[in-house]
Scaffold this motif. Structure first.
Motif, PDB file in Angstrom:
ATOM      1  N   LEU A  49      -4.918  12.726  25.544  1.00  0.00           N
ATOM      2  CA  LEU A  49      -5.499  12.676  24.189  1.00  0.00           C
ATOM      3  C   LEU A  49      -5.629  11.225  23.734  1.00  0.00           C
ATOM      4  O   LEU A  49      -6.651  10.819  23.166  1.00  0.00           O
ATOM      5  N   TYR A  50      -4.600  10.421  24.041  1.00  0.00           N
ATOM      6  CA  TYR A  50      -4.625   8.990  23.689  1.00  0.00           C
ATOM      7  C   TYR A  50      -5.843   8.318  24.343  1.00  0.00           C
ATOM      8  O   TYR A  50      -6.575   7.557  23.718  1.00  0.00           O
ATOM      9  N   GLY A  51      -6.089   8.653  25.604  1.00  0.00           N
ATOM     10  CA  GLY A  51      -7.255   8.091  26.302  1.00  0.00           C
ATOM     11  C   GLY A  51      -8.551   8.501  25.624  1.00  0.00           C
ATOM     12  O   GLY A  51      -9.448   7.674  25.391  1.00  0.00           O
ATOM     13  N   ALA A  93      -5.033   3.439  42.248  1.00  0.00           N
ATOM     14  CA  ALA A  93      -4.614   2.051  42.459  1.00  0.00           C
ATOM     15  C   ALA A  93      -5.592   1.100  41.775  1.00  0.00           C
ATOM     16  O   ALA A  93      -6.814   1.281  41.846  1.00  0.00           O
ATOM     17  N   VAL A  94      -5.007   0.115  41.070  1.00  0.00           N
ATOM     18  CA  VAL A  94      -5.823  -0.937  40.431  1.00  0.00           C
ATOM     19  C   VAL A  94      -5.163  -2.287  40.743  1.00  0.00           C
ATOM     20  O   VAL A  94      -3.988  -2.325  41.111  1.00  0.00           O
ATOM     21  N   PRO A  95      -5.907  -3.387  40.590  1.00  0.00           N
ATOM     22  CA  PRO A  95      -5.346  -4.700  40.930  1.00  0.00           C
ATOM     23  C   PRO A  95      -4.421  -5.293  39.868  1.00  0.00           C
ATOM     24  O   PRO A  95      -3.784  -6.307  40.094  1.00  0.00           O
ATOM     25  N   GLY A  96      -4.354  -4.641  38.682  1.00  0.00           N
ATOM     26  CA  GLY A  96      -3.507  -5.159  37.600  1.00  0.00           C
ATOM     27  C   GLY A  96      -4.029  -4.612  36.288  1.00  0.00           C
ATOM     28  O   GLY A  96      -4.638  -3.542  36.259  1.00  0.00           O
ATOM     29  N   LEU A  97      -3.815  -5.356  35.190  1.00  0.00           N
ATOM     30  CA  LEU A  97      -4.318  -4.886  33.899  1.00  0.00           C
ATOM     31  C   LEU A  97      -5.836  -4.785  33.946  1.00  0.00           C
ATOM     32  O   LEU A  97      -6.494  -5.668  34.490  1.00  0.00           O
ATOM     33  N   ILE A  98      -6.365  -3.699  33.414  1.00  0.00           N
ATOM     34  CA  ILE A  98      -7.820  -3.475  33.426  1.00  0.00           C
ATOM     35  C   ILE A  98      -8.299  -3.382  31.980  1.00  0.00           C
ATOM     36  O   ILE A  98      -7.491  -3.196  31.065  1.00  0.00           O
ATOM     37  N   PRO A  99      -9.614  -3.540  31.766  1.00  0.00           N
ATOM     38  CA  PRO A  99     -10.117  -3.535  30.374  1.00  0.00           C
ATOM     39  C   PRO A  99      -9.730  -2.253  29.644  1.00  0.00           C
ATOM     40  O   PRO A  99      -9.675  -1.174  30.264  1.00  0.00           O
ATOM     41  N   ASP A 100      -9.507  -2.380  28.339  1.00  0.00           N
ATOM     42  CA  ASP A 100      -9.053  -1.231  27.544  1.00  0.00           C
ATOM     43  C   ASP A 100      -9.911   0.009  27.758  1.00  0.00           C
ATOM     44  O   ASP A 100      -9.408   1.102  28.005  1.00  0.00           O
ATOM     45  N   ASP A 101     -11.252  -0.173  27.667  1.00  0.00           N
ATOM     46  CA  ASP A 101     -12.113   1.027  27.704  1.00  0.00           C
ATOM     47  C   ASP A 101     -12.018   1.731  29.050  1.00  0.00           C
ATOM     48  O   ASP A 101     -12.020   2.962  29.135  1.00  0.00           O
ATOM     49  N   VAL A 102     -11.866   0.930  30.134  1.00  0.00           N
ATOM     50  CA  VAL A 102     -11.720   1.547  31.467  1.00  0.00           C
ATOM     51  C   VAL A 102     -10.366   2.259  31.564  1.00  0.00           C
ATOM     52  O   VAL A 102     -10.243   3.349  32.123  1.00  0.00           O
ATOM     53  N   PHE A 103      -9.352   1.645  30.979  1.00  0.00           N
ATOM     54  CA  PHE A 103      -8.009   2.248  30.973  1.00  0.00           C
ATOM     55  C   PHE A 103      -8.044   3.586  30.228  1.00  0.00           C
ATOM     56  O   PHE A 103      -7.576   4.605  30.730  1.00  0.00           O
ATOM     57  N   PHE A 104      -8.668   3.587  29.069  1.00  0.00           N
ATOM     58  CA  PHE A 104      -8.765   4.832  28.290  1.00  0.00           C
ATOM     59  C   PHE A 104      -9.535   5.901  29.089  1.00  0.00           C
ATOM     60  O   PHE A 104      -9.169   7.080  29.098  1.00  0.00           O
ATOM     61  N   TYR A 105     -10.603   5.439  29.741  1.00  0.00           N
ATOM     62  CA  TYR A 105     -11.432   6.363  30.533  1.00  0.00           C
ATOM     63  C   TYR A 105     -10.582   7.072  31.589  1.00  0.00           C
ATOM     64  O   TYR A 105     -10.609   8.296  31.728  1.00  0.00           O
ATOM     65  N   PHE A 140      -3.768   7.998  36.103  1.00  0.00           N
ATOM     66  CA  PHE A 140      -3.003   6.871  35.579  1.00  0.00           C
ATOM     67  C   PHE A 140      -3.194   5.667  36.492  1.00  0.00           C
ATOM     68  O   PHE A 140      -2.903   5.736  37.692  1.00  0.00           O
ATOM     69  N   PRO A 141      -3.708   4.536  35.950  1.00  0.00           N
ATOM     70  CA  PRO A 141      -3.930   3.342  36.789  1.00  0.00           C
ATOM     71  C   PRO A 141      -2.603   2.688  37.144  1.00  0.00           C
ATOM     72  O   PRO A 141      -1.805   2.383  36.260  1.00  0.00           O
ATOM     73  N   VAL A 142      -2.373   2.479  38.437  1.00  0.00           N
ATOM     74  CA  VAL A 142      -1.118   1.892  38.916  1.00  0.00           C
ATOM     75  C   VAL A 142      -1.419   0.646  39.728  1.00  0.00           C
ATOM     76  O   VAL A 142      -2.210   0.673  40.670  1.00  0.00           O
ATOM     77  N   LEU A 145      -4.286   1.093  18.404  1.00  0.00           N
ATOM     78  CA  LEU A 145      -3.953   1.949  19.554  1.00  0.00           C
ATOM     79  C   LEU A 145      -2.975   1.251  20.484  1.00  0.00           C
ATOM     80  O   LEU A 145      -2.084   1.879  21.069  1.00  0.00           O
ATOM     81  N   ALA A 146      -3.123  -0.065  20.608  1.00  0.00           N
ATOM     82  CA  ALA A 146      -2.204  -0.823  21.483  1.00  0.00           C
ATOM     83  C   ALA A 146      -0.781  -0.735  20.935  1.00  0.00           C
ATOM     84  O   ALA A 146       0.184  -0.588  21.690  1.00  0.00           O
ATOM     85  N   ARG A 147      -0.645  -0.766  19.594  1.00  0.00           N
ATOM     86  CA  ARG A 147       0.701  -0.646  19.000  1.00  0.00           C
ATOM     87  C   ARG A 147       1.273   0.739  19.248  1.00  0.00           C
ATOM     88  O   ARG A 147       2.450   0.891  19.553  1.00  0.00           O
ATOM     89  N   LEU A 148       0.427   1.767  19.107  1.00  0.00           N
ATOM     90  CA  LEU A 148       0.899   3.136  19.349  1.00  0.00           C
ATOM     91  C   LEU A 148       1.414   3.252  20.790  1.00  0.00           C
ATOM     92  O   LEU A 148       2.494   3.773  21.047  1.00  0.00           O
ATOM     93  N   TYR A 149       0.639   2.696  21.733  1.00  0.00           N
ATOM     94  CA  TYR A 149       1.033   2.740  23.154  1.00  0.00           C
ATOM     95  C   TYR A 149       2.350   1.970  23.334  1.00  0.00           C
ATOM     96  O   TYR A 149       3.274   2.436  24.001  1.00  0.00           O
ATOM     97  N   TRP A 150       2.421   0.819  22.716  1.00  0.00           N
ATOM     98  CA  TRP A 150       3.602  -0.041  22.869  1.00  0.00           C
ATOM     99  C   TRP A 150       4.874   0.655  22.394  1.00  0.00           C
ATOM    100  O   TRP A 150       5.873   0.731  23.107  1.00  0.00           O
ATOM    101  N   VAL A 164       4.751   4.947  24.548  1.00  0.00           N
ATOM    102  CA  VAL A 164       4.652   5.003  26.020  1.00  0.00           C
ATOM    103  C   VAL A 164       5.496   3.920  26.677  1.00  0.00           C
ATOM    104  O   VAL A 164       6.112   4.114  27.716  1.00  0.00           O
ATOM    105  N   GLU A 165       5.508   2.703  26.047  1.00  0.00           N
ATOM    106  CA  GLU A 165       6.255   1.602  26.673  1.00  0.00           C
ATOM    107  C   GLU A 165       7.699   1.480  26.152  1.00  0.00           C
ATOM    108  O   GLU A 165       8.602   1.203  26.944  1.00  0.00           O
ATOM    109  N   PHE A 166       7.932   1.655  24.846  1.00  0.00           N
ATOM    110  CA  PHE A 166       9.260   1.356  24.305  1.00  0.00           C
ATOM    111  C   PHE A 166       9.801   2.471  23.404  1.00  0.00           C
ATOM    112  O   PHE A 166      10.566   2.213  22.483  1.00  0.00           O
TER     113      PHE A 166
END
Ligand code: HBI
Ligand code: FE
Length: 264
Positions: free
Chosen positions: A137-139, A76-88, A95-97, A154-159, A162-164
């Motif tokens: 692997l992405y992380g 559980a996380v409060p919302g969007l978190i910094p990229d490096d923490v997300f990758f970690y 998976f942060p939710v 990397l944000a585009r790859l995710y977008w 993973v997202e679309f």
């Protein structure tokens, strides 16, 4: 590694009956729309993981079921978190939710991911070994992206995956991207509208294509398999950074002579 990994308690008992009613309404609407539109692995996992339809799932209990399949857990996380923490977290199969759910007034659209987008959209494919290995692997690649300038690639790859992302199946195109799978309108538009381009997955093409948030996509990239995601990122990603730096970006509407189009 981080003094703050941004994880919090889900605070399950803080959910009001209104929160659970919102979950139930969102779930029911989307479940009807995704029949014959979502990838079979997505629909199978929704059942296999017993993701509740009437109440917001308990993250710990859902994690216990998910962990048995691919070793992944949700945190559980409060919302969007910094990229490096997300990758970690992704590199550790976590998976942060987001733990809050949208208000009834924001039923149709929210800017930030809420618990419905994260659980309903993202969790099912974490039960797929090939997709979840790609995400881990992405992380790992994200943690080694050395420097901010590579993060937007990397944000585009995710977008666009993973997202679309869309996947080609023997029964036609299907949805696997979470941003689509949690959106009633885009779930129909991405497969049926003549407006967007649908182009075969190509890693450098995706990393060079920027995106606009809070509109339907002008382009969808189509994979043939989840293994393809892992293999392409594993073999090509790191060598692409220096190449991409010298090229200018494509807009979402761009069409290239090298693009392989996919018909609906
Ligand atoms: N944080 N909680 C959360 N969820 C995301 O999807 C997320 C994030 N932080 C960064 C991020 N996504 C994107 O920048 C990815 O491309 C890394
Ligand atoms: Fe998301």
């Amino acid at each position: 590694m981080f003094e703050n990994d941004f994880t919090i308690d889900q605070n399950y008992n803080d959910y009001t009956s209104q929160c659970h009613i919102t979950w139930k309404r969102l779930y029911r609407r989307q479940a009807n729309i995704l029949v014959d539109r979502a990838a079979p692995e997505f629909l199978d996992a929704m059942k296999d993981l017993e993701i509740e339809s009437e109440i917001i799932p308990n993250f710990e209990k859902l994690s216990d079921r998910l962990e048995k399949r691919t070793g992944w857990r949700i945190v559980a996380v409060p919302g969007l978190i910094p990229d490096d923490v997300f990758f970690y977290h992704l590199s550790n199969k976590c998976f942060p939710v987001t733990n809050w759910i949208r208000s009834p007034e924001k039923f149709e659209y929210i800017q930030e991911p809420d618990v419905f987008h994260d659980i309903y959209g993202h969790v099912p494919l974490l039960a797929n070994p090939f997709f979840s290995n790609f995400l881990q692997l992405y992380g790992e690649k994200g943690l080694r992206a050395n420097g901010k300038e590579n993060l937007h690639y990397l944000a585009r790859l995710y977008w666009y995956t993973v997202e679309f992302g869309l996947i080609q199946t023997s029964n036609g195109l299907r949805i696997y991207g979470s941003g689509i799978a949690s959106s009633p309108g885009e779930s129909v538009y991405c497969l049926e509208s003549s407006i967007p381009n649908r182009i075969k997955f190509k890693l450098d093409r995706i990393m060079q294509t920027n995106y606009i948030i809070d509109t339907y996509q002008s382009v969808y990239f189509v994979i043939d398999s989840y293994e393809q995601l892992f293999n392409e990122v594993n073999s090509k990603l790191s060598d692409l950074y220096p190449v991409l730096k010298n090229n200018n970006d494509y807009s979402p509407e761009t069409v290239l002579p090298t693009d392989k189009f996919v018909n609906i």
